[in-house]
Enzyme design. Structure first.
Site, short mmCIF file in Angstrom:
data_model
loop_
_atom_site.label_atom_id
_atom_site.label_comp_id
_atom_site.label_asym_id
_atom_site.label_seq_id
_atom_site.Cartn_x
_atom_site.Cartn_y
_atom_site.Cartn_z
N GLU A 28 10.55 -2.29 7.09
CA GLU A 28 11.66 -1.57 7.73
C GLU A 28 12.68 -1.25 6.66
O GLU A 28 13.38 -2.15 6.15
CB GLU A 28 12.27 -2.43 8.83
CG GLU A 28 13.64 -2.00 9.33
CD GLU A 28 13.70 -0.56 9.82
OE1 GLU A 28 14.46 0.23 9.23
OE2 GLU A 28 12.99 -0.23 10.79
N CYS A 50 5.89 -4.76 15.59
CA CYS A 50 5.57 -3.75 16.60
C CYS A 50 4.11 -3.92 16.99
O CYS A 50 3.23 -3.95 16.12
CB CYS A 50 5.83 -2.35 16.05
SG CYS A 50 7.56 -2.06 15.64
N CYS A 79 3.86 8.54 1.10
CA CYS A 79 4.35 7.51 2.03
C CYS A 79 4.48 6.21 1.25
O CYS A 79 3.49 5.67 0.76
CB CYS A 79 3.36 7.36 3.19
SG CYS A 79 3.84 6.10 4.40
N CYS A 133 -1.21 6.49 9.79
CA CYS A 133 0.04 5.90 10.26
C CYS A 133 -0.22 4.63 11.05
O CYS A 133 -1.02 4.60 11.98
CB CYS A 133 0.76 6.93 11.14
SG CYS A 133 2.34 6.36 11.76
N GLU A 178 0.83 -1.20 0.00
CA GLU A 178 0.00 0.00 0.00
C GLU A 178 0.87 1.26 0.00
O GLU A 178 1.94 1.29 0.61
CB GLU A 178 -0.96 -0.02 1.20
CG GLU A 178 -2.03 -1.07 1.03
CD GLU A 178 -3.04 -1.10 2.17
OE1 GLU A 178 -4.20 -1.45 1.90
OE2 GLU A 178 -2.68 -0.79 3.31
N ASN A 213 -3.66 5.37 15.85
CA ASN A 213 -4.70 5.10 14.87
C ASN A 213 -5.20 3.68 15.06
O ASN A 213 -4.49 2.72 14.75
CB ASN A 213 -4.14 5.29 13.45
CG ASN A 213 -3.70 6.72 13.20
OD1 ASN A 213 -4.47 7.65 13.40
ND2 ASN A 213 -2.45 6.91 12.79
N CYS A 268 6.18 -6.99 7.07
CA CYS A 268 7.18 -6.42 7.97
C CYS A 268 7.65 -7.49 8.94
O CYS A 268 6.87 -8.35 9.36
CB CYS A 268 6.59 -5.23 8.73
SG CYS A 268 7.79 -4.31 9.71
N CYS A 321 1.17 -1.63 15.69
CA CYS A 321 1.14 -1.34 14.25
C CYS A 321 0.40 -2.44 13.49
O CYS A 321 0.74 -3.62 13.60
CB CYS A 321 2.57 -1.22 13.73
SG CYS A 321 2.68 -0.85 11.97
N PHE A 381 10.31 5.76 18.00
CA PHE A 381 10.85 5.65 19.36
C PHE A 381 9.82 5.05 20.32
O PHE A 381 10.01 3.99 20.87
CB PHE A 381 11.30 7.04 19.81
CG PHE A 381 12.38 7.00 20.86
CD1 PHE A 381 13.62 6.47 20.55
CD2 PHE A 381 12.16 7.49 22.13
CE1 PHE A 381 14.64 6.42 21.51
CE2 PHE A 381 13.15 7.45 23.10
CZ PHE A 381 14.40 6.92 22.78
N SER A 392 12.26 6.45 7.78
CA SER A 392 11.87 6.11 9.15
C SER A 392 12.35 4.70 9.49
O SER A 392 12.09 3.75 8.75
CB SER A 392 10.35 6.18 9.30
OG SER A 392 9.95 5.77 10.59
#
Length: 394
Positions: A197, A140, A129, A370, A116, A327, A136, A143, A251, A228
C-alpha cells in the site's frame, strides 16, 4: 479537508547507510540529501549545487553507474566520489516473458527480500507496475499479494531502482550525444499498483516519484504516474499536495458490508469517509479525474444493483471506472464474473456518463496480472480452507 499527521505503522525500515557503515548509495537521495552527503564528503558548499546537478543528470538522465564515466567532473573529484559513494540498484533475480509481451521481474533488495515488478507494453505506451512494500498489510481477500505478510517498507532508492533496472532491460537510456527527449519512450507510465500500500510508505514513495518526475532526469510527467490506494484517507490530501500524480482507488464494492470483507481497511475508513476525501483530490492536485478500480467477482459485487449504487456513490466526482476481470490464483476464494455480466455492468456505468473500460488481463500465464503478484521467497502456502476463513467465506 485539512492535512493530518502521517500514518505510522510498526514496520522495520532499512535505513540508508551511514558513512561509517561503508559506501553511501546515491540512488534514491533527494537533491537536498545528495547535496548534504556531497558536502559531508568534502565538496565545497559553493560548488555543491552544481555538483548535484551534474551527478543527478549522469545517474537519472544518462543511466551511468560508474563515477569514472562522469567526464565533466575532474578526475580527483571522481576518485573522491568512488571512495565514498556507490550507484546501486536492486538485483534482478529472474525475468519472465509472457506470450503477450508482458515482462515480470523478481527483484532482490537489501536483506535478501524479494518483490515483483511488471512491465506491460502497449501500442501507444509502456506501463511499469512497481512495488512499494515487501508484502502487504491490507489482506484484501481477493488479492494474492495480500496473502503475504508485510515485511517492511521499500526505501526511495529501492522504489526508483525498479524503474531504472527496467530501463536497463529495455535499453532505454539515451545514446551518447542524443537528447533524451528524442528517444522513444518504451517506459512511458508508472503505476504504483504492485506489492504493498503506497500510502503506508508515503515519504519514500513521494521521494522516489519526485525523482521520476524531475525534468533533469527520467522526466516523467506527473500525469503519467498513477498511485493506487485502498483508501488510506488521511494521506490522500498529502498525496495531492506533495506528489500531485493521478490517483486510483481500489474500490471494489458499493456497500460497507461487502467492502469490509473485500478490502478490510474499510473498517477503519468507510466508503463515506473515503469518498469525502476523494472529492477534494482533483482540485488540489490539478488532476483531471480519479480512477475507481473495481474487480469483478461473480455473485459478490457484480449485480445491476451494484452498478447503479456505484454511479450514485461517485456522483459529482470526475472519474472513470476501470472494471477488472478477477485474475484467479491457486486457492482463490472467488471466481471471475462472466463476460456477459461484466459487459452489462459496464453498460449501466457508461449510460450514466462515466467511462467504464474493461481491463484486458495481461501476463496471466506468468502470474503477472493485477492482484497476482507475490514474491517467491515470501510465499506462504495456504490451503483453500485457510484462505476462505480469512475472507469470511466459511
Amino acid at each position: 479537508m485539512t492535512a493530518t499527521a502521517p500514518i505510522t505503522q510498526d514496520l522495520i525500515t532499512i535505513p540508508r547507510k551511514l558513512p561509517e557503515d561503508g559506501l553511501i548509495n546515491l540512488v534514491g537521495l533527494t537533491r537536498n540529501q545528495l547535496r548534504d552527503v556531497l558536502i559531508a564528503a568534502g565538496t565545497p558548499e559553493k560548488q555543491a549545487k552544481m555538483r548535484v546537478g551534474q551527478i543527478w543528470q549522469w545517474i537519472y538522465q544518462k543511466g551511468v553507474r560508474d563515477f569514472d564515466a562522469m567526464t565533466n567532473l575532474a578526475k580527483d573529484y571522481r576518485v573522491m566520489l568512488a571512495g565514498n559513494f556507490e550507484i546501486t540498484l536492486p538485483e534482478v533475480v529472474t525475468r519472465q516473458l509472457s506470450e503477450d509481451g508482458t515482462r515480470k521481474y523478481l527483484v532482490r533488495i537489501s536483506g535478501g527480500h524479494e518483490v515483483e515488478v511488471v512491465y506491460i507494453p502497449e501500442e501507444s505506451r509502456g506501463t511499469l507496475c512497481i512495488s512499494s512494500q515487501v508484502g502487504c498489510t491490507l489482506t484484501c481477500s481477493f488479492c494474492h499479494t495480500g496473502t503475504q505478510k508485510l515485511v517492511r517498507n521499500l526505501t526511495a532508492g529501492e522504489i526508483i531502482g525498479q524503474v531504472m533496472l527496467v530501463r536497463d532491460d529495455l535499453g532505454e537510456w539515451p545514446e551518447p550525444g542524443r537528447n533524451p527527449k528524442d528517444e522513444t519512450r518504451l517506459l512511458s507510465n508508472i503505476v504504483l499498483m504492485g506489492m504493498g500500500e503506497p500510502l503506508y510508505n508515503f515519504e519514500n514513495v513521494r521521494d522516489a516519484m519526485k525523482i521520476a518526475m524531475d525534468p533533469e532526469g527520467i522526466s516523467l510527467s506527473r500525469r503519467r504516474i498513477t498511485l493506487s490506494t485502498s483508501g488510506v484517507v488521511p494521506e490522500i490530501f498529502r498525496t495531492a499536495e506533495e506528489i500531485g500524480c493521478l490517483l486510483a482507488v481500489s474500490f471494489h464494492a458499493t456497500t460497507d458490508e461487502v467492502r469490509d470483507r473485500l478490502v478490510p481497511i474499510n473498517k477503519r475508513w468507510n466508503i463515506a469517509e473515503l469518498l469525502e476525501a476523494l472529492r477534494t483530490y482533483p482540485e488540489v492536485s490539478n488532476s483531471e479525474r480519479i480512477t475507481f478500480e473495481y474487480v469483478m467477482l461473480k455473485d459478490v459485487n457484480d449485480s445491476d444493483d451494484d452498478a447503479r449504487r456505484l454511479v450514485q456513490l461517485i456522483k459529482g466526482i470526475p472519474a472513470k471506472i476501470n472494471l477488472i476481470p478477477f485474475n484467479e490464483w491457486p486457492g482463490a476464494p472467488y471466481q471471475r464474473s462472466s463476460n456477459n455480466r461484466i459487459r452489462a455492468f459496464a453498460d449501466i456505468i457508461y449510460k450514466a456518463g462515466y467511462a467504464s473500460p474493461i481491463r484486458t488481463p495481461r501476463g496471466e500465464d506468468i502470474m503477472a496480472a493485477c492482484g497476482q503478484l507475490k514474491s517467491a521467497t515470501e510465499r506462504a502456502r495456504k490451503s483453500k480452507k485457510q484462505i476462505d476463513a480469512e475472507a469470511g467465506l466459511s
